[in-house]
Design a protein around this motif. Structure first.
Motif, short mmCIF file in Angstrom:
data_model
loop_
_atom_site.label_atom_id
_atom_site.label_comp_id
_atom_site.label_asym_id
_atom_site.label_seq_id
_atom_site.Cartn_x
_atom_site.Cartn_y
_atom_site.Cartn_z
N ARG A 423 0.83 -1.21 0.00
CA ARG A 423 0.00 0.00 0.00
C ARG A 423 0.86 1.27 0.00
O ARG A 423 0.64 2.18 -0.79
N TYR A 426 2.58 1.85 -3.33
CA TYR A 426 1.61 2.28 -4.34
C TYR A 426 1.24 3.75 -4.13
O TYR A 426 1.19 4.53 -5.08
N ARG A 427 1.02 4.14 -2.90
CA ARG A 427 0.64 5.53 -2.62
C ARG A 427 1.77 6.49 -2.96
O ARG A 427 1.54 7.57 -3.47
N GLY A 430 2.89 4.86 -7.12
CA GLY A 430 2.01 4.22 -8.09
C GLY A 430 2.49 2.87 -8.57
O GLY A 430 1.93 2.29 -9.48
N GLY A 478 -9.79 0.04 -3.44
CA GLY A 478 -10.25 1.37 -3.04
C GLY A 478 -9.19 2.45 -3.14
O GLY A 478 -9.47 3.63 -2.97
N GLU A 479 -7.94 2.04 -3.45
CA GLU A 479 -6.89 3.07 -3.60
C GLU A 479 -7.11 3.83 -4.90
O GLU A 479 -7.58 3.27 -5.89
N ASN A 480 -6.72 5.06 -4.86
CA ASN A 480 -6.89 5.95 -6.00
C ASN A 480 -6.29 5.37 -7.29
O ASN A 480 -5.11 5.08 -7.34
N GLY A 481 -7.12 5.18 -8.32
CA GLY A 481 -6.61 4.75 -9.62
C GLY A 481 -6.37 3.26 -9.76
O GLY A 481 -5.95 2.79 -10.81
N SER A 483 -7.38 -0.54 -10.29
CA SER A 483 -8.42 -1.51 -10.64
C SER A 483 -7.75 -2.79 -11.13
O SER A 483 -6.72 -2.75 -11.79
#
Ligand SMILES: *Cc1c(COP(=O)(O)O)cnc(C)c1O
Length: 523
Positions: A423, A426-427, A430, A478-481, A483
């Motif tokens: 997480r 990724y934050r 990305g 649910g993290e931004n961007g 899928s």
């Protein structure tokens, strides 16, 4: 005297067993036998110094592989042109022109991506090379024999997989003449995507076996089979303990070092770098020990383990002890984690390191090298007898653990920390890590903290996140961007689960497995 007459050549062309009194094995014997007759593992009699390594900086991956492997393989066994061709075949199957590209995650933290091979995981580096080597030696042995000749040299690979590692072995050996491949997996217990990677290979020489049992059962079947005299008489078994797996991975350390020098404004050839390796069976990181002793400027090799932490405990205490069954639930004592390719009870390549540590210790007695080697093999045999008998050995001598700590550090990462790291990375940038690579990244974080971020770190990224999408989704939902469809699945694998499957079901009975192999091999 060496049995194959190579006694006058470099000691690094000759091999010995970690448990035996024998030495002078040729590279061909080492590759074709996998495991030494006394049950030990093969290692070169000496780690070669790479005296001209500083001039290798601009070589391509295959060119660099050739330079390194030439120090371990006598040209009288594999002529240079043939070795070049074997290497070229092994790495042309990779999708990246760099084979293993280096990407930057943050200041002084770089990630070596090892998942651009056919099965999207680091094992391809070794499996592709081993497959082509075996093909080469078999073709030489079988030259001039008809395809049905009784004296053809044939090999059989049998593996057990939880889903993650088996496909690399299959893809390394598929379609190879005179090699048959059997991979057992626990029926119904492998993720659909991974099951498809194992069962949709169309080649005739590949057979996937769905075992009515657990992964532990599959491993037990494999153990029984390898220990069975009849099976060893009927088929020549290849094992994943093959030395070629280590050899292939030495290249990664040199290659990523040079990649970093090229990218970096401040790092010069000769400056030290730390490597952080997600570790299970100690194969990848052992290759780093060879790179270090060949002359690569390695500050430390950092072992990153999950909660199956036998190695981490060894580095802290000097004692090598199997986790007791029951501590992590029923079964063998292996704890199921989010980084399953590193779920181990013992770490078989660690035996190879122990031998070198024991040999270094023996050399302080001031005797000759042959004496040191025999001492080391005796010591290692003794340790592993104790491990078999009582489940542990050690603490080992202080000087042995001191040498281990000189070259290595160790970190243990929990499942919780693995998820948090996926997480956080990724934050921050990305980038999507798979859980194994996240164990490495979390360990890197700690090592950077300890060294005050003053030394560049290269951590290995050992699998594509799509292979472990369940965990990745758990971390990133649910993290931004984010899928699943667009960010995880590589296009090459999008239709995998729709491809035709070929599976042979088998009972949880090693003799049944032996029968299937015998029937398919035609003996
Ligand atoms: C095999 C594997 C590892 C560990 O490598 P070892 O050589 O067993 O230490 C790490 N990550 C992944 C994805 C693997 O398949």
């Amino acid at each position: 005297m060496a049995p194959n007459g190579t006694a006058d050549e470099n000691a690094s062309y000759r091999y010995l067993s970690t448990r035996g009194q024998d030495s002078g094995f040729s590279f061909e014997e080492v590759v074709l036998n996998s495991v030494a007759p006394d049950g030990g593992l093969y290692i070169p009699e000496e780690i070669p110094r790479a005296t001209s390594w500083e001039s290798w900086g601009d070589l391509s991956f295959p060119e660099l592989a050739f330079e390194i492997m030439s120090l371990y393989i006598s040209p009288s066994e594999i002529p240079p042109a043939d070795l070049k061709a074997i290497i070229a075949r092994s790495y042309s199957s990779f999708r990246s022109p760099d084979v293993t590209p280096l990407v930057q995650l943050r200041e002084n933290h770089h990630l070596l991506e090892l998942f651009h091979g056919p099965t999207f995981a680091s094992k391809d580096i070794a499996s592709q090379f081993l497959g082509n080597l075996l093909e080469y030696f078999l073709a030489k042995k079988n030259q001039g024999k008809t395809s049905t000749a009784a004296d053809r040299h044939r090999l059989t690979f049998v593996g057990a997989t939880r889903g993650d590692a088996g496909s690399a072995a299959i893809h390394g050996l598929r379609g190879k003449e005179d090699i048959s491949v059997f991979v057992m997996f626990p029926q119904g217990q492998v993720a659909p995507f991974q099951e498809a990677q194992i069962t949709t290979v169309p080649d005739e020489n590949v057979c996937s076996l769905a075992v009515a049992g657990t992964f532990d059962d599959c491993q037990n079947l494999l153990r029984r089979l390898h220990a069975d005299r009849q099976a060893n008489e009927d088929f020549d078994l290849v094992s994943s303990r093959n030395w070629a797996h280590i050899l292939a991975q030495i290249v990664l350390y040199f290659y990523s070092y040079f990649s970093l020098v090229k990218k970096s404004a401040s790092l010069k050839i000769g400056d030290k770098v730390r490597f952080v390796i997600p570790t299970g069976k100690f194969g990848s990181i052992l290759a780093g020990y060879f790179a270090l002793h060949m002359g690569l400027p390695v500050d430390k090799l950092v072992i990153a383990t999950n909660e199956n932490d036998i190695l981490d405990r060894f580095w802290r205490t000097g004692r090598y002890e199997k986790q007791r069954a029951g501590r992590g639930g029923p079964g063998s004592g292996i704890k199921k984690t989010l980084s399953p390719a590193m779920d181990i009870l013992t770490s078989h390549n660690f035996e190879r390191l122990l031998w070198f540590l024991a040999c270094e210790f023996a050399s302080s007695a001031g005797m000759d090298q042959l004496w040191n080697q025999r001492q080391a093999s005796q010591e290692v045999s003794q340790w592993f007898q104790e491990l078999d008998g009582k489940g542990f050995f050690g603490p080992v001598y202080r000087d042995v653990i001191r040498s281990a700590r000189r070259d290595f550090e160790s970190e243990r990462i929990t499942d919780h920390q693995t998820i948090e790291t996926i997480r956080a990375v990724y934050r921050r940038c990305g980038y999507i890590l798979d859980p194994h690579s996240a164990v490495g990244a979390a360990a890197t974080q700690r090592s950077m903290h300890r060294t005050h971020a003053s030394i560049p770190h290269i951590s290995f990224s050992t699998a594509h996140p799509a292979k472990f999408s369940e965990t990745v989704v758990k971390a990133l939902r649910g993290e931004n961007g984010f899928s699943v469809e667009t960010t995880l699945m590589p296009t090459e694998l999008a239709d995998l689960e729709k491809r035709e499957k070929r599976v042979t079901p088998v009972e949880n009975d090693w003799q049944k497995v032996r029968e299937i192999i015998k029937a398919r091999n035609g003996n």
